[in-house]
Design a protein around this motif. Structure first.
Motif, short mmCIF file in Angstrom:
data_model
loop_
_atom_site.label_atom_id
_atom_site.label_comp_id
_atom_site.label_asym_id
_atom_site.label_seq_id
_atom_site.Cartn_x
_atom_site.Cartn_y
_atom_site.Cartn_z
N THR A 137 -3.54 -2.29 -3.19
CA THR A 137 -4.53 -1.83 -2.22
C THR A 137 -5.91 -1.89 -2.84
OG1 THR A 137 -3.01 -0.37 -1.04
CG2 THR A 137 -5.36 0.13 -0.87
N VAL A 138 -6.81 -2.58 -2.18
CA VAL A 138 -8.22 -2.59 -2.55
C VAL A 138 -8.95 -1.77 -1.50
CG1 VAL A 138 -10.23 -4.01 -3.10
CG2 VAL A 138 -7.93 -4.90 -3.51
N GLN A 139 -9.38 -0.59 -1.88
CA GLN A 139 -9.96 0.32 -0.90
C GLN A 139 -11.37 -0.12 -0.49
OE1 GLN A 139 -9.70 4.29 -2.48
NE2 GLN A 139 -7.56 4.51 -1.87
N SER A 140 -11.80 0.41 0.63
CA SER A 140 -13.14 0.12 1.13
C SER A 140 -14.19 0.50 0.09
CB SER A 140 -13.39 0.90 2.42
OG SER A 140 -14.70 0.68 2.89
N GLY A 141 -15.11 -0.41 -0.21
CA GLY A 141 -16.13 -0.18 -1.22
C GLY A 141 -15.75 -0.67 -2.60
N ALA A 142 -14.46 -1.00 -2.80
CA ALA A 142 -14.02 -1.50 -4.10
C ALA A 142 -14.28 -2.98 -4.21
CB ALA A 142 -12.54 -1.20 -4.31
N LEU B 2 2.58 0.99 -5.63
CA LEU B 2 1.28 0.73 -5.01
C LEU B 2 0.21 0.94 -6.05
CD1 LEU B 2 0.01 0.08 -2.26
CD2 LEU B 2 -0.28 2.53 -1.94
N LEU B 3 -0.62 -0.08 -6.26
CA LEU B 3 -1.69 0.02 -7.23
C LEU B 3 -2.99 0.22 -6.46
CD1 LEU B 3 -2.64 -0.21 -10.16
CD2 LEU B 3 -2.86 -2.68 -9.81
N LEU B 4 -3.62 1.37 -6.68
CA LEU B 4 -4.84 1.72 -5.96
C LEU B 4 -6.04 1.46 -6.84
CD1 LEU B 4 -3.75 5.12 -4.39
CD2 LEU B 4 -3.67 2.85 -3.37
N PHE B 5 -6.96 0.64 -6.32
CA PHE B 5 -8.19 0.39 -7.04
C PHE B 5 -9.25 1.33 -6.49
CE2 PHE B 5 -5.90 -3.57 -7.51
CZ PHE B 5 -6.10 -3.83 -8.86
N LEU B 6 -9.55 2.37 -7.24
CA LEU B 6 -10.50 3.37 -6.81
C LEU B 6 -11.85 3.17 -7.47
CD1 LEU B 6 -8.15 6.48 -6.98
CD2 LEU B 6 -8.67 5.03 -5.02
N ILE B 7 -11.92 2.23 -8.40
CA ILE B 7 -13.18 1.97 -9.08
C ILE B 7 -13.95 0.93 -8.29
CG2 ILE B 7 -12.30 2.59 -11.34
CD1 ILE B 7 -11.79 -0.30 -11.89
N ASN C 244 10.87 -8.11 -3.84
CA ASN C 244 9.53 -7.51 -3.84
C ASN C 244 8.52 -8.51 -3.27
OD1 ASN C 244 10.53 -5.20 -5.07
ND2 ASN C 244 10.21 -6.04 -7.12
N ILE C 245 7.79 -8.09 -2.24
CA ILE C 245 6.86 -8.95 -1.52
C ILE C 245 5.45 -8.73 -2.05
CG2 ILE C 245 5.96 -9.61 0.74
CD1 ILE C 245 8.94 -10.15 0.36
N GLY C 246 4.81 -9.82 -2.50
CA GLY C 246 3.43 -9.72 -2.97
C GLY C 246 2.48 -9.60 -1.80
N LEU C 247 1.76 -8.49 -1.73
CA LEU C 247 0.84 -8.24 -0.62
C LEU C 247 -0.39 -7.50 -1.12
CD1 LEU C 247 0.20 -8.21 2.44
CD2 LEU C 247 1.43 -6.02 2.57
N ILE C 248 -1.57 -7.98 -0.72
CA ILE C 248 -2.83 -7.33 -1.08
C ILE C 248 -3.43 -6.73 0.18
CG2 ILE C 248 -5.11 -7.63 -2.12
CD1 ILE C 248 -4.00 -10.16 -3.49
N ASN C 249 -3.44 -5.40 0.25
CA ASN C 249 -4.03 -4.70 1.38
C ASN C 249 -5.51 -4.52 1.07
OD1 ASN C 249 -4.81 -2.85 3.40
ND2 ASN C 249 -2.71 -2.07 3.54
N ASN C 250 -6.31 -5.44 1.56
CA ASN C 250 -7.70 -5.55 1.12
C ASN C 250 -8.67 -5.00 2.16
OD1 ASN C 250 -10.07 -6.32 -0.21
ND2 ASN C 250 -10.04 -8.36 0.71
N SER C 251 -9.29 -3.88 1.85
CA SER C 251 -10.38 -3.35 2.66
C SER C 251 -11.71 -3.46 1.93
CB SER C 251 -10.11 -1.88 3.03
OG SER C 251 -8.96 -1.77 3.83
N GLY C 252 -11.68 -4.03 0.73
CA GLY C 252 -12.90 -4.18 -0.06
C GLY C 252 -13.32 -5.63 -0.17
N LEU C 253 -13.69 -6.02 -1.39
CA LEU C 253 -14.17 -7.37 -1.65
C LEU C 253 -13.46 -7.95 -2.86
CD1 LEU C 253 -16.11 -9.79 -1.32
CD2 LEU C 253 -17.79 -8.49 -2.68
N ILE C 254 -12.89 -9.13 -2.70
CA ILE C 254 -12.29 -9.88 -3.80
C ILE C 254 -13.12 -11.14 -4.00
CG2 ILE C 254 -10.25 -11.08 -4.67
CD1 ILE C 254 -8.57 -9.29 -2.83
#
Length: 362
Positions: free
Chosen positions: A38-43, A13-18, A59-69
């Motif tokens: 995972t793109v966290q809220s506010g990222a 799991l790759l967490l984007f905290l920035i 391996n399943i490619g999945l982006i758990n997006n709570s932020g903005l891409i």
């Protein structure tokens, strides 16, 4: 082409905290090769190029997006996951001409169309999650014979400023369809924001006055396309299942029919919703512009509905706004607009027959 590749094991799991990740190379590709991201809220992730999401074996490619891409290139999903987990996140298309591609549909939550150029679907696409919004903004979205599934049941699930959605393709090569999963919503004005290839805005509005009774999630699907104007039998090609353009008297009515069809269907309803249906058309679709063979009086336009034959439906024409409205209607299928004028009869005089058996009465 340079790639930002993410290669991890199945449970990585790759967490984007920035707050932002900027990829600044020319013709970049953000490539997710079977990772869980995972793109966290506010990222905020900004991709100056294309984003590709795919599986890698098990391996399943999945982006758990709570932020903005945000991306300036195409979006491509080849993963069975639908690319995005059903969260609260947003995706923005900010480039010029961009397309949504892939061997598998993407399931967007909030999707916003920005930048310039035309955004094009090359695969069926889901948008707006349970509460998300498709914000067309100022851009055209070309369905390109694909289906756009709008899954938020509320009337505000599609917003726009000057943008629009292009349907415009007949049954062959395939309708461009907006399927709105409105469920058993009690009421509301659902605006399907269609536009033409020439950038004219021709929305179809369904003002639901009585909800349908759904078996599962009820949906109303709409497509529209213009027809040819110049042949002796104009208004072709006909929609799927339509045999002709004969009127109530059984004679060809093509020159009296608008050069446009609407295909409005329901699914998963035991009882269809009742709606005030408002159609928007263009002047060149009824008049003699461009060598059309039509012979229509605009103020005499009425709605026509096909069910093993064409039936006139009472409707109201507003020639100032190019609208036709059917009130309290529960018909679904193929519609167009056509010239219809009631024959007014007036009894002027009577001369009675003088005697039985004689033929001198009028």
């Amino acid at each position: 082409m340079k790639k930002l590749g993410l290669y991890t094991y199945k449970f990585a799991l790759l967490l984007f905290l920035i707050t932002a990740i900027q990829v600044s190379y020319a013709q970049n590709e953000f490539y997710n090769n079977g990772s869980g991201i995972t793109v966290q809220s506010g990222a905020f992730i900004s991709v100056q190029g294309e984003l590709v999401n795919t599986n890698a074996g098990a391996n399943i490619g999945l982006i758990n997006n709570s932020g903005l891409i945000s991306l300036s290139g195409n979006w491509t999903n080849n993963s069975t996951s639908g690319a995005l987990a059903p969260t609260t996140g947003s995706v923005e298309l900010t480039g010029g001409n961009e397309s949504i591609n892939g061997s598998q549909p993407t399931r967007f939550n909030n999707l916003t169309l920005l930048g310039s150029g035309v955004k094009t679907l090359n695969v069926n696409t889901f948008v707006s999650g349970a509460t998300g919004v498709l914000a067309v903004m100022t851009r055209p979205l070309d369905l390109n014979s694909n289906t756009l599934f709008v899954t938020n049941p509320l009337p505000g699930a599609i917003t726009r400023t000057t943008g629009y959605i292009i349907s415009e393709t007949p049954a062959t090569p395939g309708y461009g369809i907006i399927q709105w999963n409105i469920g058993n919503s009690g009421s509301g004005s659902y605006i399907y924001p269609f536009g033409t290839l020439s950038a004219a805005f021709i929305p179809l509005t369904l003002n639901i006055t009585a909800p349908g009774a759904q078996s599962t999630t009820g949906a109303i699907s709409v497509s529209t396309y213009p027809t040819v104007t110049t042949p002796a039998l104009n208004n072709r090609p006909l929609p799927t299942g339509v045999a002709d353009l004969k009127n109530n008297c059984g004679t060809e009515h093509a020159t009296k029919m608008l050069d446009r069809f609407w295909v409005i269907n329901t699914s998963n309803y035991n009882t269809n919703p009742v709606a005030n249906k408002q159609f928007t058309y263009m002047d060149p679709e009824w008049d003699l512009t461009g060598g059309s063979t039509n012979a229509i009086v605009e103020t005499d336009l009425q709605a026509w509905y096909y069910n093993a034959g064409w039936t006139h439906l009472a409707s109201t024409n507003n020639s100032a706004t190019n609208n036709e409205t059917i009130n309290g209607n529960s018909n679904y299928g193929v519609f167009t607009l056509g010239d219809y004028k009631k024959l007014d009869l007036q009894l002027l005089d009577v001369d009675s027959v003088v005697c039985f058996g004689q033929s001198n009465g009028v």
